[in-house]
Design a protein around this motif. Sequence first.
Motif, PDB file in Angstrom:
ATOM      1  N   PRO A 199       0.820  -1.226   0.000  1.00  0.00           N
ATOM      2  CA  PRO A 199       0.000   0.000   0.000  1.00  0.00           C
ATOM      3  C   PRO A 199       0.853   1.275   0.000  1.00  0.00           C
ATOM      4  O   PRO A 199       0.449   2.293  -0.550  1.00  0.00           O
ATOM      5  N   ASP A 200       2.046   1.232   0.615  1.00  0.00           N
ATOM      6  CA  ASP A 200       2.894   2.426   0.675  1.00  0.00           C
ATOM      7  C   ASP A 200       3.890   2.500  -0.478  1.00  0.00           C
ATOM      8  O   ASP A 200       4.782   3.349  -0.477  1.00  0.00           O
ATOM      9  N   SER A 235       6.121   0.294  -1.258  1.00  0.00           N
ATOM     10  CA  SER A 235       7.319  -0.532  -1.083  1.00  0.00           C
ATOM     11  C   SER A 235       7.068  -1.922  -1.687  1.00  0.00           C
ATOM     12  O   SER A 235       5.918  -2.318  -1.871  1.00  0.00           O
TER      13      SER A 235
END
Length: 300
Positions: A142-143, A145
């Motif tokens: 989600p971020d 990464s």
Amino acid sequence: MPAPAGRGAAGAVEGRPVLELGDIRVTVLNDGFQRLDGGAMFGVVPKPLWERRIAPDERNRIRLALRCLLLEGPGGPVLVDTGIGSKEQARDSRFCDIYGVEREGGLLAELDALGLAPEDVRLVVNTHLHFDHCGGNTRLGPDGSVVPTFPNARYVVVRGEWQDAMAPSERNRASYLRDNFVPPQQAGLLDLVAPGSVLSPGVQFVHAPGHTRFHQCVRIDGGAGTALFCADLVPTASHIPYPYIMAYDLYPMETLGTKKSLLPEAAGEGWRIVLEHEPENPVGRLQPEERGGFGWVPEA
Ligand SMILES: [Zn+2]
């Protein structure tokens, strides 16, 4: 276009072959398609010969499937290769244009159609670490990464292939994208094994050097039949003749030697063959031909 994956009868995915080998059920899933240069795919074979087998597009590329195996048996759900994955679609349009990436749901959607979540997979086996074989090992979190796609799985790679992938040369650097294989190592999920290792009951690497030094095929024997996943030893049915060897192969004479030892064994033992990049029918058998070599008898 391929038929969209959908839930079919008896836990099958529509249009995806299933091989019942006794204790192990093999489903041949497809992560999508890519397009690679036809000349590079056929090495020293002249275009007037190869284009009769697979027609190139206007950029001289041929369309190749990205097949992965789901093995259901005593070792729990096992995946053999993971296709090209979803990361580059989300972040690298140039990559997707160059390689003609076509994905709809991809591997995860096909697993979902079988009622399997990424968390259910116990083992991920990579025949080698080129991006079109292990791209789905990881995905974007989600971020943004990069994280392992299968958080509860062990990821298995041959040690020599890992070492080559981590120290690539100018010639193969573009094929080894670290985001595909380093995150599982960082998460403590990676197991490095010897060529030819047993991976789970009835599932074994077959050392098949040539494409890379430590390239592996995978043999599956469920007690009622054997199948051989050829990975890049024989990427499509058009690569069954001995001289049809990819220019991508780092050691083409070794590929030839591997083909000459493994294909007669597969034909003689009546193994079913699964071809990772074959765009049409990926499952079939090899039939000896009178003038040497083998023909392809696909299972429709
Ligand atoms: Zn490869």
